[in-house]
Design an enzyme around this catalytic site. Structure first.
Site, mmCIF file in Angstrom:
data_model
loop_
_atom_site.group_PDB
_atom_site.id
_atom_site.type_symbol
_atom_site.label_atom_id
_atom_site.label_comp_id
_atom_site.label_asym_id
_atom_site.label_seq_id
_atom_site.Cartn_x
_atom_site.Cartn_y
_atom_site.Cartn_z
ATOM 1 N N ALA A 227 -4.629 -9.689 -1.556
ATOM 2 C CA ALA A 227 -4.144 -10.306 -0.313
ATOM 3 C C ALA A 227 -4.831 -9.651 0.873
ATOM 4 C CB ALA A 227 -2.631 -10.127 -0.204
ATOM 5 N N HIS B 230 -7.329 -3.225 9.650
ATOM 6 C CA HIS B 230 -7.654 -2.417 8.466
ATOM 7 C C HIS B 230 -9.161 -2.198 8.427
ATOM 8 C CE1 HIS B 230 -3.616 -3.000 6.636
ATOM 9 N NE2 HIS B 230 -3.663 -4.136 7.317
ATOM 10 N N LEU B 231 -9.571 -0.945 8.499
ATOM 11 C CA LEU B 231 -11.014 -0.665 8.490
ATOM 12 C C LEU B 231 -11.505 -0.111 7.156
ATOM 13 C CD1 LEU B 231 -11.846 0.819 12.021
ATOM 14 C CD2 LEU B 231 -12.389 -1.451 11.113
ATOM 15 N N ARG B 232 -10.558 0.227 6.240
ATOM 16 C CA ARG B 232 -10.940 0.775 4.933
ATOM 17 C C ARG B 232 -11.760 2.064 5.097
ATOM 18 N NH1 ARG B 232 -7.020 -2.631 3.487
ATOM 19 N NH2 ARG B 232 -7.706 -4.719 2.952
ATOM 20 N N ASP C 203 -4.772 -8.126 11.919
ATOM 21 C CA ASP C 203 -4.527 -7.824 10.506
ATOM 22 C C ASP C 203 -5.749 -8.165 9.670
ATOM 23 O OD1 ASP C 203 -3.259 -6.808 8.320
ATOM 24 O OD2 ASP C 203 -1.973 -8.533 7.972
ATOM 25 N N ASN D 110 -3.200 2.431 5.364
ATOM 26 C CA ASN D 110 -2.962 2.194 3.925
ATOM 27 C C ASN D 110 -4.235 2.356 3.093
ATOM 28 O OD1 ASN D 110 -3.979 -0.210 5.057
ATOM 29 N ND2 ASN D 110 -3.004 -1.495 3.499
ATOM 30 N N HIS E 194 2.475 -8.768 12.398
ATOM 31 C CA HIS E 194 2.005 -10.079 11.916
ATOM 32 C C HIS E 194 3.146 -11.070 11.645
ATOM 33 C CE1 HIS E 194 2.933 -7.940 8.225
ATOM 34 N NE2 HIS E 194 1.799 -7.266 8.231
ATOM 35 N N HIS F 162 5.790 -3.516 8.348
ATOM 36 C CA HIS F 162 5.480 -4.707 7.550
ATOM 37 C C HIS F 162 6.822 -5.248 7.061
ATOM 38 C CE1 HIS F 162 2.801 -7.103 4.752
ATOM 39 N NE2 HIS F 162 4.043 -7.417 4.370
HETATM 40 O O1 DOR Z 1 -2.649 -9.508 3.373
HETATM 41 C C1 DOR Z 1 -2.518 -8.330 3.663
HETATM 42 N N1 DOR Z 1 -3.477 -7.426 3.385
HETATM 43 N N2 DOR Z 1 -1.394 -7.922 4.267
HETATM 44 C C2 DOR Z 1 -1.143 -6.628 4.492
HETATM 45 O O2 DOR Z 1 -0.117 -6.328 5.028
HETATM 46 C C3 DOR Z 1 -2.076 -5.579 4.036
HETATM 47 C C4 DOR Z 1 -3.421 -6.108 3.917
HETATM 48 C C5 DOR Z 1 -4.383 -5.199 3.215
HETATM 49 O O3 DOR Z 1 -4.386 -4.003 3.484
HETATM 50 O O4 DOR Z 1 -5.174 -5.702 2.418
HETATM 51 ZN ZN ZN Z 2 -2.002 -5.178 7.869
#
Ligand code: DOR
Ligand code: ZN
Length: 338
Positions: A257, A15-17, A241, A41, A169, A135
């Protein structure tokens, strides 16, 4: 051994945001990895070609000092047409499927995992050779969510035998049995599921920086996952992840999370493989398995790790963004030779 070379490392779940957070975290991966599979996402999630290509450009800009390939993905929607998938096929490495509401920014995820609901899209993807990354969690009891999802993985594996299905994951030993049972199932493994148990999150003082979905589990799960990774089982590959959230959105009520691990992943994995006398399998786990599974020819990069203490920084920052890495302020026994 006092030094070790990792060739063309790949992080197949990242995830690079966006915006300043992307600028902060992107280079931690691009500096040392040849490429990474980037999760879609965002808010809103990536569902159009225009949004995807614009995001890919922002990643390239944030990582412009390095030779690095972002393998981008789009966010699964049940109404993707065959024509849309043909049009986007060459731009993406996979489609990421989130069940509704199971993790960060999955509110537009699929509301039914019924095979017949998913069939048109998954059949199109299967025909076009586009893998699906999933997921795999239900909304059940937190420790059992992955286990409860296994029948869904199984029915997908049976109904779409030519579709590559990546169990993202994986965190429990039950998932391993299913992974081994069907040829079209593959899996990513994270640093945190290989090195932590629930004790590290809640067994002493609460550690929000080790909180993620799926939650890290029991010692026997960790051990079973380690065995897969350490033996470089060909159907598993490294996917961190790494999922950064601002320090203040982790250290609060309703803490998010996600674990940020990009900056420590290579060092931690080298330590794990070294401690178990399995360094010979590290290149397969971090690169070769993914090359075969996804058919990739990554950029050539050789990263030299040396056996020298690495004290993990307490945090990293850029402008207003601050993130706390996994193992903050702890000492790992391997460092990247800079
Ligand atoms: O802990 C998590 N954070 N699990 C995920 O599947 C998504 C991720 C997030 O995008 O923050
Ligand atoms: Zn993820």
């Amino acid at each position: 051994m006092n030094s070790f070379i990792i060739n063309s490392p790949l992080d197949m779940h990242l995830h690079l945001r966006d915006d300043d957070m992307l600028k902060l975290v992107g280079p931690f991966t691009s500096r040392h990895f040849s490429g990474a599979l980037i999760m879609p996402n965002l808010l809103p999630p990536l569902t159009t070609k225009e949004a995807l290509l614009a995001y890919k450009n922002r990643i390239k800009e944030a990582c412009k000092d390095d030779e690095f390939e972002p393998y981008v993905t789009i966010f699964f929607q049940v109404d993707y047409s065959y024509e849309f998938l043909i049009d986007i096929k060459d731009e993406i490495i996979a489609v990421k499927l989130y069940p509704f509401g199971v993790t960060t920014n999955s509110e537009t995820g699929v509301s039914s995992m019924d095979v017949e609901v998913l069939r048109p899209t998954l059949e199109s993807m299967s025909k076009l050779g586009i893998p699906v990354c999933i997921h795999g969690e239900t909304k059940g009891f937190v420790m059992d969510r992955e286990k409860e999802f296994l029948p869904i993985y199984e029915s997908l594996a049976i109904n779409f035998p030519d579709l590559k299905i990546i169990m993202e994951h994986i965190s429990s030993k039950e998932s391993i049995e299913l992974l081994k049972k069907y040829d079209n199932l593959y899996a990513t493994l994270t640093v945190h599921h290989l090195m932590l148990t629930l004790d590290d999150v809640t067994g002493g003082m609460l550690n929000p920086h080790a909180f993620c979905k799926p939650i890290v589990k029991r010692p026997e799960d960790k051990k079973a996952l380690q065995e897969l990774a350490l033996n470089a089982y060909p159907k598993v590959m490294f996917g961190s992840d790494s999922a950064p959230h601002r320090k203040e959105t982790k250290e609060c009520d309703d803490g998010a999370a996600g674990i940020f691990s990009s900056s420590i992943a290579l060092q931690a994995l080298t330590q794990l493989f070294d401690e178990n006398g399995k360094l010979d399998n590290l290149n397969a786990f971090i690169s070769l398995n993914a090359q075969k599974i996804y058919g990739l020819k990554p950029i050539n990069k050789s990263i030299k790790l040396i056996k020298k203490d690495f004290v993990v920084p307490s945090q990293y920052s850029y402008k207003e963004e601050r993130v706390v890495p996994l193992f903050a302020e702890q000492t790992l026994s391997w460092s990247i030779n800079t």
